[in-house]
Motif scaffolding. Structure first.
Motif, short mmCIF file in Angstrom:
data_model
loop_
_atom_site.label_atom_id
_atom_site.label_comp_id
_atom_site.label_asym_id
_atom_site.label_seq_id
_atom_site.Cartn_x
_atom_site.Cartn_y
_atom_site.Cartn_z
N LEU A 96 0.82 -1.21 0.00
CA LEU A 96 0.00 0.00 0.00
C LEU A 96 0.86 1.27 0.00
N GLU A 97 1.96 1.23 0.76
CA GLU A 97 2.85 2.39 0.80
C GLU A 97 3.50 2.63 -0.56
N ALA A 98 3.83 1.53 -1.27
CA ALA A 98 4.43 1.65 -2.61
C ALA A 98 3.48 2.38 -3.56
N TYR A 99 2.19 2.05 -3.49
CA TYR A 99 1.22 2.73 -4.36
C TYR A 99 0.98 4.17 -3.91
N SER A 100 0.95 4.38 -2.59
CA SER A 100 0.64 5.73 -2.08
C SER A 100 1.74 6.73 -2.39
N CYS A 101 2.99 6.28 -2.55
CA CYS A 101 4.07 7.22 -2.84
C CYS A 101 4.27 7.44 -4.34
N GLY A 102 3.44 6.76 -5.18
CA GLY A 102 3.49 7.04 -6.61
C GLY A 102 3.85 5.88 -7.50
N GLY A 103 4.06 4.71 -6.92
CA GLY A 103 4.38 3.54 -7.74
C GLY A 103 3.19 3.08 -8.56
N GLN A 104 3.47 2.54 -9.75
CA GLN A 104 2.39 2.05 -10.62
C GLN A 104 2.08 0.57 -10.39
N ASP A 105 3.04 -0.17 -9.86
CA ASP A 105 2.84 -1.61 -9.70
C ASP A 105 3.80 -2.14 -8.64
N TYR A 106 3.55 -3.41 -8.23
CA TYR A 106 4.37 -4.02 -7.18
C TYR A 106 4.53 -5.50 -7.51
N VAL A 107 5.78 -5.95 -7.63
CA VAL A 107 6.08 -7.35 -7.91
C VAL A 107 6.98 -7.87 -6.80
N THR A 108 6.62 -9.03 -6.24
CA THR A 108 7.42 -9.58 -5.14
C THR A 108 8.48 -10.54 -5.67
N LYS A 109 9.60 -10.57 -4.92
CA LYS A 109 10.68 -11.52 -5.21
C LYS A 109 10.43 -12.79 -4.42
N PRO A 110 10.79 -13.94 -4.96
CA PRO A 110 11.33 -14.14 -6.32
C PRO A 110 10.22 -13.96 -7.36
N PHE A 111 10.52 -13.24 -8.41
CA PHE A 111 9.52 -12.94 -9.43
C PHE A 111 9.44 -14.04 -10.49
N ARG A 112 8.29 -14.10 -11.15
CA ARG A 112 8.11 -15.02 -12.29
C ARG A 112 8.44 -14.24 -13.56
N PRO A 113 9.42 -14.68 -14.32
CA PRO A 113 9.89 -13.91 -15.48
C PRO A 113 8.79 -13.44 -16.43
N LYS A 114 7.91 -14.35 -16.83
CA LYS A 114 6.86 -13.98 -17.80
C LYS A 114 5.92 -12.93 -17.22
N GLU A 115 5.61 -13.06 -15.92
CA GLU A 115 4.72 -12.09 -15.28
C GLU A 115 5.38 -10.72 -15.23
N LEU A 116 6.67 -10.68 -14.87
CA LEU A 116 7.39 -9.41 -14.80
C LEU A 116 7.44 -8.74 -16.16
N ILE A 117 7.75 -9.51 -17.20
CA ILE A 117 7.81 -8.95 -18.56
C ILE A 117 6.45 -8.43 -18.98
N ALA A 118 5.39 -9.18 -18.66
CA ALA A 118 4.04 -8.76 -19.03
C ALA A 118 3.67 -7.44 -18.36
N ARG A 119 4.05 -7.30 -17.09
CA ARG A 119 3.72 -6.06 -16.36
C ARG A 119 4.54 -4.88 -16.90
N ILE A 120 5.80 -5.12 -17.18
CA ILE A 120 6.63 -4.06 -17.76
C ILE A 120 6.04 -3.60 -19.09
N ASP A 121 5.70 -4.57 -19.95
CA ASP A 121 5.11 -4.24 -21.26
C ASP A 121 3.83 -3.42 -21.10
N ALA A 122 2.98 -3.84 -20.15
CA ALA A 122 1.69 -3.16 -19.96
C ALA A 122 1.91 -1.70 -19.55
N HIS A 123 2.81 -1.46 -18.63
CA HIS A 123 3.02 -0.08 -18.15
C HIS A 123 3.74 0.79 -19.17
N ILE A 124 4.67 0.21 -19.92
CA ILE A 124 5.32 0.99 -20.97
C ILE A 124 4.32 1.32 -22.07
#
Length: 379
Positions: A96-124
């Protein structure tokens, strides 16, 4: 998979080298990668490189990811860059703090490669679309401003020309009964000539307006200088007579320049009209012409009220509020001068002014003699 047409840049911020290496291994085939191992380097890289997206760790020794995000969003240069927090912290309050300070998304480690790429693509992709919409809004605003300028300019020139036609007809009617038949015919011929010039001016302005709004290519051709001078003087003859102003022409009997006829006529009409406005009764205006290299330099000089040096640059600005009245209370100062500058520039020339208070002003502009000169100037 990354389906964007070209590789976009991603700044990865993490103080652990192994984390940077892991993210690089996954993302390198799809993005141009930038790296920062602390907050200070991240802020510097973001402002200098302007990445398309930032992957930001939270736990760093010099500054937290939250603080970095706040600073990035407060900076006009970097506030539009989307930020995805990439952290091992999975607590709801952290997210919640990540979103409140201006972040667009939040991915936890260890991340899933395909999910991370999909989220990066969506935001770009969202960033690209937002920038496209912003550009369209700016173009629309510019188009509306241009339309307003066109309406102001056309109404100004038509009003001036129609006023001249009206005054001539009014004068003709007042004197008609006392004139001989030959004089009556001459006066009617003058009235018809003035109305014909007004109609021609209207057609010129409407054609020009269509070209401007439709972004069409302008037609360029050779223009005869003496003929244009005579034409403009005829259109403004009643303003000249009202102040008993004489016009002295220093021009060759025949000389051609290359440009757009409507633009050229409009420049001359505006400069001469302004000269008349700010001239004293029974004074003189000089239209001069000289060849300088591959250009014709034309000037309009009056013996009027003059302009203070501090106002020179304001004269050619569309958004300037500088205004003053003519010697007979005529409205305005410089209406159309910003468009004159635009026209002169489109034809490959320059426009400037010399003036001294209470002694008069002299406006200069240049026009190419041949097409090749205009092409080289506008290249």
């Amino acid at each position: 998979m990354n389906y964007l047409a070209e590789k976009k840049s991603v700044l990865i911020v993490d103080d652990q080298p192994q984390n940077l290496q892991l993210a690089a291994t996954v993302l390198n085939p799809y993005y141009r990668l930038l790296f920062a191992h602390n907050a200070s380097l991240a802020l510097q890289a973001a402002e200098e490189k302007l990445p398309d997206l930032i992957l930001l760790d939270i736990m760093m020794p010099d500054m937290s990811g939250y603080e970095v995000c706040i600073l990035l969003k407060e900076n006009e240069t970097t506030k539009h860059i989307p930020i995805i927090f990439l952290s091992a912290k999975a607590d709801e309050m952290d997210i919640l703090e990540a979103y409140s300070c201006g972040g667009q998304d939040y991915v936890t480690k260890p991340f899933r490669p395909k999910e991370l790429i999909a989220r990066i693509d969506a935001h770009i992709s969202l960033k690209v679309q937002r920038e496209k919409i912003d550009r369209m809004n700016q173009e629309l605003l510019a188009s509306n401003n241009q339309r307003d300028k066109l309406i102001s300019f056309i109404s100004h020139d038509l009003r001036s020309s129609l006023k001249s036609a009206y005054e001539l007809l009014k004068s003709t009617l007042e004197k008609y009964a006392n004139l001989s038949q030959q004089q009556q015919v001459l006066q009617l011929e003058k009235s018809c000539g003035t109305l014909a010039h007004t109609l021609e001016l209207q057609m010129e302005l409407l054609t020009w307006a269509k070209n401007q709004l439709g972004k069409r290519h302008f037609h360029f051709d050779y223009i005869e200088i003496p003929g244009t001078f005579e034409k403009v003087l005829h259109q403004l003859q009643h303003q000249l007579k009202a102040k008993e102003i004489t016009v002295h022409m220093e021009a060759p009997s025949s000389q051609l320049v290359y440009g757009n006829p409507t633009m050229f006529n409009t420049i001359m009409r505006n400069l001469l009209s302004n000269a008349i406005k700010f001239s004293k009764q029974k004074s003189e205006i000089v239209l001069s012409f000289q060849l300088i290299d591959e250009f014709a330099e034309i000037s309009v000089k009056d013996q009027g009220v003059g302009i203070a040096n501090k106002h020179f640059t304001d004269l050619f600005k569309a958004d300037s509020n500088f205004s003053t009245q003519g010697t007979h209370g005529e409205k305005g100062m410089g209406l159309g001068l910003d468009l004159c500058q635009e026209f002169v520039t489109k034809m490959g020339g320059k426009i400037w002014v010399k003036s001294e208070l209470k002694k008069g002003s002299q406006f200069f502009f240049t026009v190419p003699l041949h097409p090749i000169v205009m092409e080289k100037t506008n290249a």
